[in-house]
Design an enzyme around this catalytic site. Structure first.
Site, PDB file in Angstrom:
ATOM      1  N   GLU A   1       0.950  -1.021  -0.026  1.00 41.56           N
ATOM      2  CA  GLU A   1       0.220   0.072   0.124  1.00 41.56           C
ATOM      3  C   GLU A   1       0.681   1.238   0.365  1.00 41.56           C
ATOM      4  O   GLU A   1       0.605   2.273  -1.162  1.00 41.56           O
ATOM      5  CB  GLU A   1      -1.197  -0.139   0.620  1.00 41.56           C
ATOM      6  CG  GLU A   1      -1.625   0.829   1.147  1.00 41.56           C
ATOM      7  CD  GLU A   1      -1.961   2.043   1.854  1.00 41.56           C
ATOM      8  OE1 GLU A   1      -2.184   2.858   1.795  1.00 41.56           O
ATOM      9  OE2 GLU A   1      -0.365   2.433   2.597  1.00 41.56           O
TER      10      GLU A   1
ATOM     11  N   ASP B   1      -7.858   1.986   8.027  1.00 42.88           N
ATOM     12  CA  ASP B   1      -6.456   2.720   7.956  1.00 42.88           C
ATOM     13  C   ASP B   1      -6.076   3.855   9.020  1.00 42.88           C
ATOM     14  O   ASP B   1      -7.489   3.895   9.055  1.00 42.88           O
ATOM     15  CB  ASP B   1      -6.043   3.053   6.274  1.00 42.88           C
ATOM     16  CG  ASP B   1      -4.897   2.751   6.299  1.00 42.88           C
ATOM     17  OD1 ASP B   1      -3.650   2.870   7.269  1.00 42.88           O
ATOM     18  OD2 ASP B   1      -4.223   3.150   4.971  1.00 42.88           O
TER      19      ASP B   1
ATOM     20  N   HIS C   1       3.531   7.664  10.009  1.00 37.28           N
ATOM     21  CA  HIS C   1       5.128   8.002   8.748  1.00 37.28           C
ATOM     22  C   HIS C   1       6.162   8.048   9.958  1.00 37.28           C
ATOM     23  O   HIS C   1       7.527   7.556   9.636  1.00 37.28           O
ATOM     24  CB  HIS C   1       4.971   8.043   7.482  1.00 37.28           C
ATOM     25  CG  HIS C   1       3.783   7.875   7.068  1.00 37.28           C
ATOM     26  ND1 HIS C   1       3.682   8.282   5.613  1.00 37.28           N
ATOM     27  CD2 HIS C   1       3.312   6.720   7.324  1.00 37.28           C
ATOM     28  CE1 HIS C   1       2.862   6.952   4.453  1.00 37.28           C
ATOM     29  NE2 HIS C   1       2.459   6.811   5.359  1.00 37.28           N
TER      30      HIS C   1
HETATM   31 CO    CO Z   1       1.046   4.841   5.206  1.00 41.91          CO
HETATM   32 ZN    ZN Z   2      -2.029   2.964   5.234  1.00 41.43          ZN
END
Ligand code: CO
Ligand code: ZN
Length: 336
Positions: A198, A221, A307
């Site tokens: 992804e 998500d 992230h």
């Molecule tokens: Co991501």
């Molecule tokens: Zn993600």
């Protein structure tokens, strides 16, 4: 769900190398599904139930992979140069520990430029593996690493690496467990897709959606959030409920699916928020563009520091997302 999430979060799975996480998921879901397969890109696809006359084929997707690093060069002094697999933020990597798939550890470093406020590009950063020469360096070109960081709890918050999207993975596993434990008779044929790749453009979800041909798709998500002192102006906050995807950078959610999720949340008395994410997207985008098009939305978990090595979510949002999904899938849905 917390101990499962800890195990999932701490297991390395950069894009294209999802084997270790896939093995954990497979073992967890085996008792709860009717059919299971791994496709050519490594997606783990599980079916539960069949379609009643008033039912639909629904694809739920959560991605197995996480942001990764790949070695591009090892220099004579033993420092590994790297590029990123996925949207790695330069601001979050200095001093970050990484773990390679071969077990080696390293620290990301760079030298200060004369302009102390400027971050150098990734080309000027390196991974220090404690080696004094190229010969001593335990990794070589093409080796992959992920952040190394254990999951911790701070109050009601959960903090760790790869919560994007192990939170979604844990939710789908728990959803399967609950559907079975509560003997929910869903009218729908449910496809649980634990997708690959992804973070480099939803490549796994694209081929999975092509194969499954769903009537609708939901991506499970993380999403960004406002709520920090100088944070972005975003009406999604930690702890205020799962966010129903209205749009993100690459997807306009189908308004019928947004209404469905909102109605179910209101009927069930569950907290929810509406997600408008200006930067970033999910597997919903790839599902939407499969074949002749698929209506999509998403159930997103509000998060901070996405992230980075320390992504943060609120445990209450996970619980409420689970309840919302259970309620949504328990009843028929008329898309017309
Ligand atoms: Co991501
Ligand atoms: Zn993600």
């Amino acid at each position: 769900m917390k101990s499962l999430l800890k195990k999932l979060s701490e297991t390395p799975a950069p894009p294209g190398y999802e084997t270790a996480v896939r093995a954990i998921i497979k073992e967890e879901i085996l008792p709860f599904v009717d059919e299971i397969q791994v496709d050519n890109l490594g997606n783990l696809i599980a079916r539960k139930g069949t379609r009643a006359p008033n039912g639909l084929r629904i694809m739920l997707a959560a991605h197995m992979d996480e942001i990764g690093l790949i070695v591009t060069h090892v220099d004579e002094q033993g420092f590994a140069r790297f590029s990123s697999l996925g949207g790695l933020a330069r601001a979050s990597v200095r001093g970050a520990r990484v773990q390679f798939l071969n077990g080696a550890f390293g620290v990301i470093g760079f030298e200060h430029s004369s302009d102390a406020g400027r971050l150098p590009p990734f080309e000027q950063m390196f991974i220090d593996l404690g080696a004094a020469s190229r010969a001593e360096c335990p990794v070589r070109v093409g080796d992959l690493a992920v952040f190394e960081r254990g999951l911790i709890e701070i109050g009601s918050r959960l903090v760790g690496k790869a919560l994007d999207d192990r939170v979604g993975v844990a939710l789908l596993i728990e959803l399967l467990r609950q559907l079975t434990a509560q003997a929910v008779r869903s009218p729908h044929e449910l496809y649980f897709v634990f997708s690959a790749q992804e973070e480099i453009g939803s490549r796994g979800a694209a081929v999975a959606a092509y194969q499954i041909e769903p009537d609708l798709g939901l991506a499970i998500d993380l999403t960004a959030s406002g709520g920090t002192p100088k944070g972005l102006k975003m009406a999604v906050e930690l702890g205020c409920g799962p966010a129903i995807k209205v749009r993100d950078q690459l997807t306009i959610a189908d308004p019928r699916l947004v209404s469905w999720a909102v109605d179910v949340a209101q009927h069930a008395g569950l907290p929810y928020q509406l997600e408008i994410l200006e930067r970033g997207s999910t597997d919903a985008r790839a599902i939407q563009l499969a074949r002749s098009g698929v209506p999509v939305s998403g159930i997103s978990i509000p998060a901070r520091y996405v992230h980075s090595p320390s992504e943060m979510v609120d445990a209450a949002d996970l619980q409420n997302a689970l309840l919302l999904l259970l309620a949504m899938l328990s009843q028929p849905l008329d898309l017309h």
